[in-house]
Design an enzyme around this catalytic site. Sequence first.
Site, mmCIF file in Angstrom:
data_model
loop_
_atom_site.group_PDB
_atom_site.id
_atom_site.type_symbol
_atom_site.label_atom_id
_atom_site.label_comp_id
_atom_site.label_asym_id
_atom_site.label_seq_id
_atom_site.Cartn_x
_atom_site.Cartn_y
_atom_site.Cartn_z
ATOM 1 N N GLY A 41 3.219 0.055 6.440
ATOM 2 C CA GLY A 41 2.509 -1.324 6.292
ATOM 3 C C GLY A 41 1.208 -1.301 7.312
ATOM 4 O O GLY A 41 1.311 -0.899 8.345
ATOM 5 N N ALA A 79 0.734 -1.205 -0.033
ATOM 6 C CA ALA A 79 -0.130 -0.102 0.133
ATOM 7 C C ALA A 79 0.619 1.207 -0.102
ATOM 8 O O ALA A 79 0.801 2.150 -0.538
ATOM 9 C CB ALA A 79 -1.077 0.002 1.275
ATOM 10 N N GLU A 119 0.138 -6.712 7.586
ATOM 11 C CA GLU A 119 0.510 -7.786 8.556
ATOM 12 C C GLU A 119 0.637 -7.466 10.216
ATOM 13 O O GLU A 119 0.798 -8.252 10.920
ATOM 14 C CB GLU A 119 2.124 -8.171 8.172
#
Lengths: 737, 316, 209
Positions: free
Chosen positions: A694, A517, A697
Amino acid sequence: MKFATPAGENPIDRLSVVGRPVPRIDGPRKVTGTARYAYERHDAVSNPAYGWIVGASIGRGRVVSIDTAAAQAAPGVLAVLSTLDFAPLAPGFRTTVHLFGGAQVQHYGQAIALVVADTFEEASAAAHLLTVEYEVAPGRYDLAAEAATAEPVADRDAPDYPVVDRIGDFEAAFAAAPVTVDQHYTTPDQTHAMMEPHATTAAWRDGKVTIWTSAQIVAWHRPDLAKWLGVTEGDVRLEAPFIGGGFGAKLIAQCDAPLAALGARAVGRPVKVTLQRPLVINNTTRRAGTHQHIRLGATRDGRLTAIGHVSLNGNLPGAFAEAAIAPTRLFYAAPNRYLTMKLAALDLAEGNDMRAPGEAPGLMALEIAMDELAEKLGMDPVALRIVNDTQVDPREPDRPFSERHFVECLRTGAERFGWDRRNPTPGAQSDGKWLIGMGMAGGFRLNLLLPSAARVRLEVDGGLTVETDMTDIGTGSYTILAQTAAEMMGVPLAAVTVRLGDSAYPVSAGSGGQFGANNATSGLYAACVKLREAVAARLGIDAADAEFRDGRVLSGDRSVALAEAVREGPLVAEDGITYGDLDEQFVQATFAAQFAEVAVDGFTGEMRVRRMLAVIDSGRVINPTTARSQVIGGMTMGVGAALMETLAVDVRHGTFITNDLGFYEVPVHGDIPHQEVVFLDYPDNKSSPMKAKGIGEIGLCGVAAAIANAVYNATGVRVRDYPITLDKHLAGLPRVA
Amino acid sequence: MTPFTYERATSPEAAIRAVAGTPGAKFIAGGTNLLDLMKFQIERPTHLVDVRGLPLATIEDTPDGGLRIGALVTNTALAAHPRVKRDYGVVSRAIVAGATGQLRNKASVGGNLLQRNRCPYFYNVHTPCNKRVPGSGCSAIGGASRSLAVVGTSEACIAQNPGDMAVALMVLDAAVETMNAAGNTRSIPLAEFFRLPGETPEIEFALEPGELITAVTLPPPPAGTHHYHKVRDRASYAFAIVSVAAVLDEDGTGRVAFGSVAPRPWRVAEAEAALPEGPAAVVASAFDGAKPTHENAFKIPLAERTLALVIAEGKG
Amino acid sequence: MLLPEWLLNRREFVAGAAASGALTTVPMVGPSPALAETAPTNAVRLDVNGEPHALTLDTRTTLLDTLREHLHLTGTKKGCDHGHCGACTVLVNGTRINACLSLAVMHDGDSVTTIEGLGTPDDMHEMQAAFVKHDGFQCGYCTPGQICSAVAVLAEVEQGVPSHVTGDLTAPMALSNIELRERMSGNICRCGAYSNIADAITEVAEARG
């Protein structure tokens, strides 16, 4: 555009489209079944033949012969490709496995034949008619048995760290510490279990091949496929507009892609291939199980003085180690440290990336150890983590974190979750037959910077078209790229068309390692800056002080419709983001505080999660809706890791015997309560012009340990061997009538 | 799947004739287990006789106050039947504890009784399995056996019967009505319907070739509260690790059967008689002679604790 | 590194591991039936999303592959092909089933509703719209099955079909959060959108009253 200094104020900061919870622009296609995945390209390929992959039924050895006569004579069969008729396909990017070709069997389930037939039913039936002669070699399938042979090994993705990473004098500090934890933990082999199995359709035309495949990163597939097929990269067109989940399983090509193309070449007709679900587990990659030894030494007020973390795992010879020590390098302050990984040879399907590789299994162990330390100290687990927060890299104290608000995650989470209602005495809280427990854990995952490019075109009708080989594996890429372009060019979201996953488009970072992203939107940001310059040039405006808003370009007293710039034809700009050394000057990472409440059936030991909360510090959130989905998806996967997921190895045959979605249990609706997610708002100007980090995750990191700690709080029985299934604590539960 | 021909039967007699007279022929109703196995070629019929058009899908009261359930009644329809919900709660509870809404809509009562086991080695056609290939050996012994049977097993097979409904039917003294190739009907007590593996684990049911299940009959409902408790790792859509079906009377007596611990639903008369003494006595008797593996020995204490839970719930 | 005792104990079952040497394998499935020259076929009439279809199909063709490969209705997904995931859920004569565990020939004369029959991108069914609004999906692969199941679940509750978590079996049914989650448990979503799917279905159920 090179991003080498921290971002100043830029058009994204307006947050008129970026940062808003807009629904997915690809949503209507997905919910109506009109989004086409790799095996479904009837629109592009008519009359495909069907391939069925046959996997090796031994764990290690050689294929001596394959009798294909019966299969070749079976109804509808067009060709049988035997591995013995092909030279081994050289191992591709980030793997040591020959996906096909040659006699060697490296692991159970390795592809040894492809049967191609007119119909799926015919291919499947004929595949059962092969007689295979093997020479079986002794295999190494049991990590515990191979532990003694393990050697210290470097981290593939962080090779600068010493193999044995020592700071200070760990042994002395640990020996001197008044309060210590010294425990072993295990995490099992896991499988990604994305809902769409690997699948490919391939069609040749004039020596060039088009491959529709389920790929997370297009540019990590294409060079290998060109090499295996003996053609140039330019002769391989790869398309992956929709991907049915990946979680790391589809980062690199698996055997379906080359076999579909080889099969199509052999029969002179398009061929499509999907891995049967049992083959996904034994043929492709896994998250490698670990045995972790953690030693923590602390002062009586809870300050860590020593951290020792040794992680053992097993993989194919030459393959990498699961970096379970990765989070321990950077998560907590402690002057004396001893971290190392050991790797044993195992002849099982290759251990490779799965969502939050390293961090996920590492935190499963580390964050139980922290809970154990808190209990020994008589200290609240949240407070223990706050005391040991670090704002700098413990290894290089001159290297600060770009942004680190872990303490705020912890405090916010504790307040929102009602942590003060937790009874610190294990096994002391009940609700009827249920034993109730609360647990928490910290989450940590690096933010990775990778180059990423995009093309953006201002059409004569005022619309914008974005093209990049970035993929949307469920992450929301379509939507956040549209938001980025809309924000940069000052047009409504509906004016933006996003085209993804095509090797004909500029190369992006792709989807993996929670780097997609931030990098992909930054690459598009760069392309949009260039387009703004082109627009300004056409309009005779100075791009530097132009504002793009409401479909107009504003500069000083001038206000011109954007459409004016494309009266004489569309404008196209292409650029990408590259990075300087801001990720070396600063540690860039994302943080989570994970909280869970579980209920344990006091009779049967069954565990059910009642509440979950994640507080996330991951820079600017580009779209709170899709970001939240990423986080709850991680939390759900964490429930699976904590309570059920395990690839059981049959150490006699070298096979994962829990090889389908019946035997390998992942969470179902009934396992997942309402999940709450809180995002802290700390844009990170060292990360990118988007100031995002991020998100894909971090939601998983720490979840399993939070649940493990909650189960312990409920029962008083500490289980250090994941998954925590009822048989592991049953004997320690209170006696019943 | 290997190729097969297909026909729709128009009467039970015709269906039975078709299966008995065609080598390799099988009945198919819901097909949820048979097709799963056919895809792995563990089952390889050459001819399928679809019985779903037969008039065997009704639930009727019997003159003695019991119930006659047609073999083709779906699991969903049986669980949702007003009389079953009211008088045979253990059956409703057991059915909805199994599988999923989708599968229960398709699966039939007769077919559900015939579902095969869930041993992972039975499903892996590259490992020996005496059920799949008689005489090839048992891979589960010495292998991954956490889910498998602990009692009633043999040297040849340790697979468990994973069913839920059948455990409930067992405590109700259900019987299986069949029709054979000669057109004769018989009623087989459920306790005799399931075979223990012994040296022939491939023979799982007391049915002759071509014999068709036409109904399941239930005697009048026994007095007491109905219970079915299924233990599993995830909250739903999983086979049982251990299950307990029970009908408990106020005086502490009752009936009890265990699921997923043996090659058949496990009901032992002497164990049941020990119910007033408590779960430990019941389990000690029911699991007398058990031969668990090191991976599944926990099932015995788990069975005791699950029964304790059911008894506690019965006392409400 | 020393291993804890409980871990070492696991090694006992290593004994008996497969030795080395030559091995010839075919799938261990017993005697092979003779394969026909061509596979038997049957005529099948299906009504799919209101459109009649007359097909001649290999008897082995599942309803799922009929939809996907013969009718090109690829909205119905193949996630496992063995009834373990629910991605293939469709409505047959109004009832939800797994299309992977049913043969097309068993559906001669049946009416099938797939995700494409519920709505289109420009005219979504209320359940489809609610999934978009609540972000009840990510990769989208399980989504058509989730939506078909959700539509059926509301009907099953109305019909009084009990579930594993139903309290009083004979009382009127209501769709609580736990009821909804239990009834939807046959549809796996590995992306983990469950919490949002529950919100989407709840909204539709509440709007219907």
